[in-house]
Design a protein around this motif. Structure first.
Motif, mmCIF file in Angstrom:
data_model
loop_
_atom_site.group_PDB
_atom_site.id
_atom_site.type_symbol
_atom_site.label_atom_id
_atom_site.label_comp_id
_atom_site.label_asym_id
_atom_site.label_seq_id
_atom_site.Cartn_x
_atom_site.Cartn_y
_atom_site.Cartn_z
ATOM 1 N N VAL A 156 54.089 27.589 76.649
ATOM 2 C CA VAL A 156 55.240 27.831 75.772
ATOM 3 C C VAL A 156 56.536 27.624 76.543
ATOM 4 C CG1 VAL A 156 56.451 29.548 74.373
ATOM 5 C CG2 VAL A 156 53.960 29.371 74.245
ATOM 6 N N VAL A 157 56.612 28.149 77.755
ATOM 7 C CA VAL A 157 57.819 27.980 78.573
ATOM 8 C C VAL A 157 58.071 26.502 78.850
ATOM 9 C CG1 VAL A 157 58.784 28.393 80.881
ATOM 10 C CG2 VAL A 157 57.794 30.282 79.587
ATOM 11 N N ALA A 158 57.030 25.761 79.192
ATOM 12 C CA ALA A 158 57.188 24.323 79.448
ATOM 13 C C ALA A 158 57.670 23.597 78.194
ATOM 14 C CB ALA A 158 55.871 23.723 79.946
ATOM 15 N N PHE A 159 57.106 23.962 77.049
ATOM 16 C CA PHE A 159 57.520 23.355 75.785
ATOM 17 C C PHE A 159 58.985 23.658 75.480
ATOM 18 C CE2 PHE A 159 58.263 24.021 71.244
ATOM 19 C CZ PHE A 159 58.082 22.726 70.778
ATOM 20 N N LEU A 160 59.386 24.928 75.631
ATOM 21 C CA LEU A 160 60.775 25.310 75.369
ATOM 22 C C LEU A 160 61.727 24.586 76.323
ATOM 23 C CD1 LEU A 160 60.348 29.147 74.775
ATOM 24 C CD2 LEU A 160 60.843 27.407 73.038
ATOM 25 N N ALA A 161 61.358 24.500 77.589
ATOM 26 C CA ALA A 161 62.208 23.839 78.578
ATOM 27 C C ALA A 161 62.383 22.363 78.235
ATOM 28 C CB ALA A 161 61.625 24.004 79.977
ATOM 29 N N GLU A 162 61.326 21.726 77.771
ATOM 30 C CA GLU A 162 61.404 20.305 77.400
ATOM 31 C C GLU A 162 62.178 20.108 76.104
ATOM 32 O OE1 GLU A 162 61.093 16.268 77.273
ATOM 33 O OE2 GLU A 162 60.606 17.572 78.960
ATOM 34 N N GLY A 163 61.892 20.943 75.110
ATOM 35 C CA GLY A 163 62.483 20.748 73.794
ATOM 36 C C GLY A 163 63.897 21.263 73.636
ATOM 37 N N LEU A 164 64.244 22.303 74.402
ATOM 38 C CA LEU A 164 65.567 22.917 74.239
ATOM 39 C C LEU A 164 66.487 22.636 75.420
ATOM 40 C CD1 LEU A 164 64.473 26.323 72.662
ATOM 41 C CD2 LEU A 164 65.198 24.215 71.501
ATOM 42 N N LYS A 165 65.989 21.968 76.411
ATOM 43 C CA LYS A 165 66.751 21.507 77.576
ATOM 44 C C LYS A 165 67.497 22.627 78.295
ATOM 45 C CE LYS A 165 65.583 17.233 76.650
ATOM 46 N NZ LYS A 165 64.186 17.122 76.755
ATOM 47 N N VAL A 166 68.782 22.774 78.033
ATOM 48 C CA VAL A 166 69.613 23.683 78.830
ATOM 49 C C VAL A 166 69.827 25.041 78.172
ATOM 50 C CG1 VAL A 166 70.838 21.825 79.992
ATOM 51 C CG2 VAL A 166 71.753 22.764 77.865
ATOM 52 N N GLY A 167 69.132 25.323 77.122
ATOM 53 C CA GLY A 167 69.345 26.563 76.391
ATOM 54 C C GLY A 167 68.737 27.771 77.056
ATOM 55 N N ALA A 168 68.845 28.899 76.359
ATOM 56 C CA ALA A 168 68.311 30.166 76.842
ATOM 57 C C ALA A 168 67.526 30.815 75.708
ATOM 58 C CB ALA A 168 69.442 31.075 77.302
ATOM 59 N N VAL A 169 66.341 31.353 76.050
ATOM 60 C CA VAL A 169 65.470 31.962 75.049
ATOM 61 C C VAL A 169 64.910 33.262 75.608
ATOM 62 C CG1 VAL A 169 63.400 31.706 73.633
ATOM 63 C CG2 VAL A 169 64.821 29.695 74.127
ATOM 64 N N GLY A 208 55.635 42.816 65.627
ATOM 65 C CA GLY A 208 56.102 41.436 65.559
ATOM 66 C C GLY A 208 56.528 40.976 66.931
ATOM 67 N N VAL A 209 56.071 39.816 67.294
ATOM 68 C CA VAL A 209 56.470 39.255 68.573
ATOM 69 C C VAL A 209 57.474 38.158 68.265
ATOM 70 C CG1 VAL A 209 55.693 38.082 70.655
ATOM 71 C CG2 VAL A 209 54.251 39.816 69.603
ATOM 72 N N TRP A 210 58.621 38.229 68.910
ATOM 73 C CA TRP A 210 59.726 37.343 68.580
ATOM 74 C C TRP A 210 60.245 36.606 69.804
ATOM 75 C CZ3 TRP A 210 60.433 37.187 63.475
ATOM 76 C CH2 TRP A 210 60.060 38.290 62.713
ATOM 77 N N TYR A 211 60.826 35.466 69.521
ATOM 78 C CA TYR A 211 61.632 34.734 70.485
ATOM 79 C C TYR A 211 63.045 34.701 69.908
ATOM 80 C CZ TYR A 211 57.364 33.032 72.714
ATOM 81 O OH TYR A 211 56.159 32.944 73.370
ATOM 82 N N TYR A 212 64.045 34.777 70.767
ATOM 83 C CA TYR A 212 65.438 34.705 70.346
ATOM 84 C C TYR A 212 66.094 33.556 71.100
ATOM 85 C CZ TYR A 212 64.697 39.299 68.341
ATOM 86 O OH TYR A 212 64.226 40.358 67.581
ATOM 87 N N ALA A 213 66.419 32.499 70.375
ATOM 88 C CA ALA A 213 67.109 31.363 70.973
ATOM 89 C C ALA A 213 68.607 31.624 70.897
ATOM 90 C CB ALA A 213 66.750 30.083 70.229
ATOM 91 N N LEU A 214 69.267 31.642 72.044
ATOM 92 C CA LEU A 214 70.711 31.785 72.051
ATOM 93 C C LEU A 214 71.311 30.434 71.682
ATOM 94 C CD1 LEU A 214 71.385 33.960 75.240
ATOM 95 C CD2 LEU A 214 70.676 34.659 72.944
ATOM 96 N N VAL A 215 72.213 30.459 70.722
ATOM 97 C CA VAL A 215 72.839 29.243 70.190
ATOM 98 C C VAL A 215 74.358 29.442 70.179
ATOM 99 C CG1 VAL A 215 70.833 28.501 68.833
ATOM 100 C CG2 VAL A 215 72.483 30.087 67.812
#
Length: 164
Positions: free
Chosen positions: A62-75, A83-90
């Motif tokens: 999942v971390v590798a996927f997020l790093a590839e797909g979201l590039k410079v973002g923070a999650v 509930g298990v959640w991810y929070y993408a900072l935008v």
């Protein structure tokens, strides 16, 4: 991460709070409550959608996927509770334009638990993808694409968990 960069990123995150010194003290303990809407907004993503998009629920994948797909973002990954959640900072202002059904962009002023930068392992709130620089946020279009990919995969996988 170099100490100066870490301090600058921590100060940026803390500056979203009305009392940045309080947020910095909370970071010293572990997790600061910081309001969304000024320095960043946050999109709350159900884990099954993220895992389906990534093709795996294994943390490393999942971390590798997020790093590839979201590039410079923070999650942030909040692995506590039912509930298990991810929070993408935008970018701030995303809330005003977010139109992806079933996936919430938190309203400005919503308090978000933001972990200290070195909180990387589970359990509890930690960085799946830590910010690498001041202002490091995800592109909202990339987050929307991730959501659509995950939902599409959930629609075609028999017996896949549905949370939307």
């Amino acid at each position: 991460m170099i100490d100066q960069a870490r301090a600058a990123i921590t100060n940026w995150l803390a500056s979203a709070h009305d009392t940045p010194t309080r947020a910095r003290r909370e970071f010293d303990v572990g997790i600061a409550l910081v309001p969304t809407g000024t320095k960043f907004d946050a999109i709350r993503l159900p884990a099954p959608v993220v895992h389906a998009a990534a093709g795996s629920s294994a943390p490393e994948a999942v971390v590798a996927f997020l790093a590839e797909g979201l590039k410079v973002g923070a999650v942030i990954h909040d692995a506590y509770g039912v509930g298990v959640w991810y929070y993408a900072l935008v970018p701030p202002g995303t809330y005003d334009h977010w139109r992806v059904p079933g996936v919430e962009c938190l309203a400005p002023g919503t308090w978000l638990g933001v972990p200290r930068l070195d909180f990387l392992p589970r359990p509890g709130p930690h960085w799946a993808l830590p910010p690498r620089a001041v202002g490091s946020v995800c592109d909202a279009r990339a987050v929307a694409a991730l959501v659509l990919r995950g939902r599409d995969r959930l629609d075609v996988v028999p017996g896949a968990e549905r949370t939307l």
